[in-house]
Each structure stands twice: as C-alpha cells, then as structure tokens.
Write an enzyme that holds these catalytic residues in place. Sequence first.
Site, mmCIF file in Angstrom:
data_model
loop_
_atom_site.group_PDB
_atom_site.id
_atom_site.type_symbol
_atom_site.label_atom_id
_atom_site.label_comp_id
_atom_site.label_asym_id
_atom_site.label_seq_id
_atom_site.Cartn_x
_atom_site.Cartn_y
_atom_site.Cartn_z
ATOM 1 N N ASP A 197 -0.339 -8.983 -5.222
ATOM 2 C CA ASP A 197 -1.585 -9.704 -5.351
ATOM 3 C C ASP A 197 -1.698 -10.283 -6.572
ATOM 4 O O ASP A 197 -1.660 -9.613 -7.386
ATOM 5 C CB ASP A 197 -2.746 -9.155 -4.295
ATOM 6 C CG ASP A 197 -3.517 -10.251 -3.724
ATOM 7 O OD1 ASP A 197 -3.619 -10.331 -2.490
ATOM 8 O OD2 ASP A 197 -4.020 -11.007 -4.353
ATOM 9 N N ILE A 198 -2.324 -11.364 -6.703
ATOM 10 C CA ILE A 198 -2.976 -11.660 -7.830
ATOM 11 C C ILE A 198 -4.237 -10.835 -8.182
ATOM 12 O O ILE A 198 -4.670 -10.766 -9.414
ATOM 13 C CB ILE A 198 -3.331 -13.257 -8.078
ATOM 14 C CG1 ILE A 198 -3.373 -13.866 -9.499
ATOM 15 C CG2 ILE A 198 -4.465 -13.547 -7.474
ATOM 16 C CD1 ILE A 198 -3.096 -15.277 -9.584
ATOM 17 N N LYS B 125 0.864 -27.090 4.689
ATOM 18 C CA LYS B 125 1.269 -26.293 5.924
ATOM 19 C C LYS B 125 2.567 -27.147 6.487
ATOM 20 O O LYS B 125 3.432 -26.702 6.938
ATOM 21 C CB LYS B 125 0.270 -25.978 6.941
ATOM 22 C CG LYS B 125 -0.664 -24.820 6.285
ATOM 23 C CD LYS B 125 0.133 -23.512 6.026
ATOM 24 C CE LYS B 125 -0.759 -22.381 5.472
ATOM 25 N NZ LYS B 125 0.104 -21.151 4.877
ATOM 26 N N ASP C 155 1.556 -13.493 -9.475
ATOM 27 C CA ASP C 155 1.149 -14.788 -9.268
ATOM 28 C C ASP C 155 2.465 -15.334 -8.634
ATOM 29 O O ASP C 155 3.435 -15.282 -9.233
ATOM 30 C CB ASP C 155 0.759 -15.334 -10.578
ATOM 31 C CG ASP C 155 0.351 -16.607 -10.367
ATOM 32 O OD1 ASP C 155 0.818 -17.284 -9.532
ATOM 33 O OD2 ASP C 155 0.108 -17.396 -11.456
ATOM 34 N N GLY D 227 0.208 -11.801 -1.304
ATOM 35 C CA GLY D 227 -1.142 -12.113 -0.694
ATOM 36 C C GLY D 227 -1.716 -10.763 0.071
ATOM 37 O O GLY D 227 -2.279 -10.875 0.915
ATOM 38 N N GLY E 260 -5.408 -10.190 0.910
ATOM 39 C CA GLY E 260 -5.971 -10.974 2.085
ATOM 40 C C GLY E 260 -6.171 -10.341 3.284
ATOM 41 O O GLY E 260 -5.983 -9.053 3.516
ATOM 42 N N TYR F 91 -4.910 -28.544 2.874
ATOM 43 C CA TYR F 91 -4.409 -27.348 3.310
ATOM 44 C C TYR F 91 -3.369 -27.799 4.470
ATOM 45 O O TYR F 91 -2.078 -27.160 4.350
ATOM 46 C CB TYR F 91 -5.308 -26.528 4.118
ATOM 47 C CG TYR F 91 -4.887 -25.222 4.778
ATOM 48 C CD1 TYR F 91 -4.265 -24.032 3.919
ATOM 49 C CD2 TYR F 91 -5.264 -25.036 6.152
ATOM 50 C CE1 TYR F 91 -4.086 -22.857 4.651
ATOM 51 C CE2 TYR F 91 -4.928 -23.879 6.691
ATOM 52 C CZ TYR F 91 -4.382 -22.951 5.817
ATOM 53 O OH TYR F 91 -4.193 -21.659 6.637
HETATM 54 C C1 AKB Z 1 -8.630 -21.591 8.041
HETATM 55 O O1 AKB Z 1 -9.565 -21.848 8.403
HETATM 56 O O2 AKB Z 1 -8.270 -22.324 6.869
HETATM 57 C C2 AKB Z 1 -7.645 -20.771 8.572
HETATM 58 C C3 AKB Z 1 -6.598 -21.446 9.264
HETATM 59 C C4 AKB Z 1 -7.233 -21.946 10.417
HETATM 60 O O3 AKB Z 1 -5.546 -21.560 8.993
HETATM 61 N N1 AKB Z 1 -8.130 -19.611 8.975
#
Ligand code: AKB
Length: 318
Positions: free
Chosen positions: A34-35, A145, A51, A8, A11, A141
């Site tokens: 990176d991809i 995490k 990837d 990545g 990014g 997300y």
């Molecule tokens: C997001 O907004 O998804 C990121 C984060 C807070 O992990 N910047």
Amino acid sequence: MTKILITGACGQLGSELTTILRKIHGADNVIATDIADPNPQVAEGPFEHLDVMDKDKVEELVNRYKVTEVYHLAALLSANAEKNIDLAWKLNMEGLLNVLKIARDKELKKVFWPSSIAVFGPDAQKKGTPQNSPTNPSTMYGITKVAGEQLCNYFHQKFGVDVRSLRYPGLIGYKSLPGGGTTDYAVDIYHKALAKETFTCFLEKDAVLPMMYMDDAVKATIDLMNAPSESLTVRTSYNISAISFTPEQIAASIKKEIPGFEISYEPDYRQQIAASWPDSIDDSAARKDWNWKPAFDLDSMTKDILENLPKMSVAEKE
Ligand code: AKB
C-alpha cells in the site's frame, strides 16, 4: 506454489482479503502492499510500501517475491475521484495497465481487479440492471471502471492474461473504514449508532443503492478466483448483487437493535452520484457460471455488525 501480491491492501476490501488469503495460503505467501503505512490487519506478514503508478517497483516486487497472482485493489473511489479527476484517471488507469503488462510479460497465473456498479449511468435499466446494460457513467470513477473493464477484456483476449473481475456494489464491513466512496455512509452509520450519536446522512432518505456485506464480497472474490477458467463467460467484469436498501431502511434495521437511534439528512454532491447508479443488479451470469449466492440480508448484516464491531479494539478499527 501460489504467491500473492495485493495492492491497496490497507483499504476496506484489501485488509479483509489479506487476512483471508493469508489463512488460505500462509502468511508468508501473501505480500500486502500500500502507499499508506500498514494497519494492524495487514501487519502480520510481509508488507511493502508501493505506489502502483511506479511500474518498476511493482515489477521489482513481483520478481523479488516470485509472485504468481496479483489482487490489484489500489484505486480512488467515487467521491474522491470527483474531487481530483486527474489523479483518479492516473491512479486507476496507469495502475491497472502496469499490473496487466507485468502479468502478460511475467506470465502470472491470475489477476483480480475490482470493478463497480459505478460503470452504469443514468441510461442503464434502474432495477435489476442486466450484465450487458449500457455502461455510460456520469462519474470520473465510473469512467475509469468502464475503461478498466475493457483493458481487462483486451489483455485476456489478445494476450491470454487470466484476469477476473467483479462489479462490487457498496461494501459494508466493520473491520476497517472505507475512504472516499458514495456508499461509505452505510458503514459510518453503525459506528454512530453504537456511539449513541445521531447520524447525519449525506444521501437523501430514499436513495436506494445496491450493497453487500463484506463476508459475501470476500466469498465472491475467492469463489471467482477459484473457478475454472473455462467456466467464465464474462471477461469484462461480473455483476454481483446481494441487498438493496435506502438510508431510511438501514436506519430502521438498526432501530430494531438500538431503538433510540436517530438519523437526519443533509444531502451533498454524493447524492447526485448515488442517483446516477442502479437501484438493484441482475447477477444471473455470476450465479450460473460460478454458483454465486449471497448469504446476508439487511437485518442479518445489521445484527452481525452490531454484535462484532464493539469487540474490535480502536487500533484494529483504524
Ligand atoms: C463507491 O461508493 O465509490 C464504491 C463503489 C460503489 O464502487 N463503494
């Protein structure tokens, strides 16, 4: 000899870490992957398309370049993850599992993996969220995490992999643009202010979130990776904090430098994501274990960005 592989790398964080790690270790010793195609920031050194869901390719690169450390940054961020939960799970989880298994099997020296304040959900303490607050996120997300933090801890406890991690707040830099996050507005706003355009914010004016200037985030990452292993007491991921502000407060900070700047508000689905996250974070474990301390507040960050962003060429910013 330290040989670093960054996933990545194109990014927002990857571009900056690639540059600084190349300064520290020499350009040839930091392999950016990176991809996507390389951006100008990562193009001045070895670059490979990758990837991270392709374990054989990750392993082939680790072997070919005799890699000793991996900074595994490739992931889908919060807003994009809500739009494609299957890809978010696959990319964020399979990518990490591939890297951790390779780190175990090849006995890599260290791995860095970014977690996020998104691990916290509505039931976490809002202000000064402690390190060990409940982690019950309401976003895909955040779920990846939390699971990722547990995987890191498991690989450390069971296989001795020296994997280290930070729960980043929203990261704000001017050298490259973020993509698909909820905190991205706090980067876009500076571009609009300098272009003398009104900024339309996708969050409510009082949506307070923990944020951090990129210089502080890069320093935190390097300091954590340099800390002696025995001083680290957290092997899920460290809370780190710097500044907390609302869209209204960042707009006021910009107005001090650009008095004509205007902001308007059109909250969308990202407001709900922001509302589920903490207002501010307690980072005392990071301060105690490896002397973490941020340098930038809101106004010093604004000044630095407004001074340096216009110096970047269009190509560099993309
Ligand atoms: C997001 O907004 O998804 C990121 C984060 C807070 O992990 N910047």
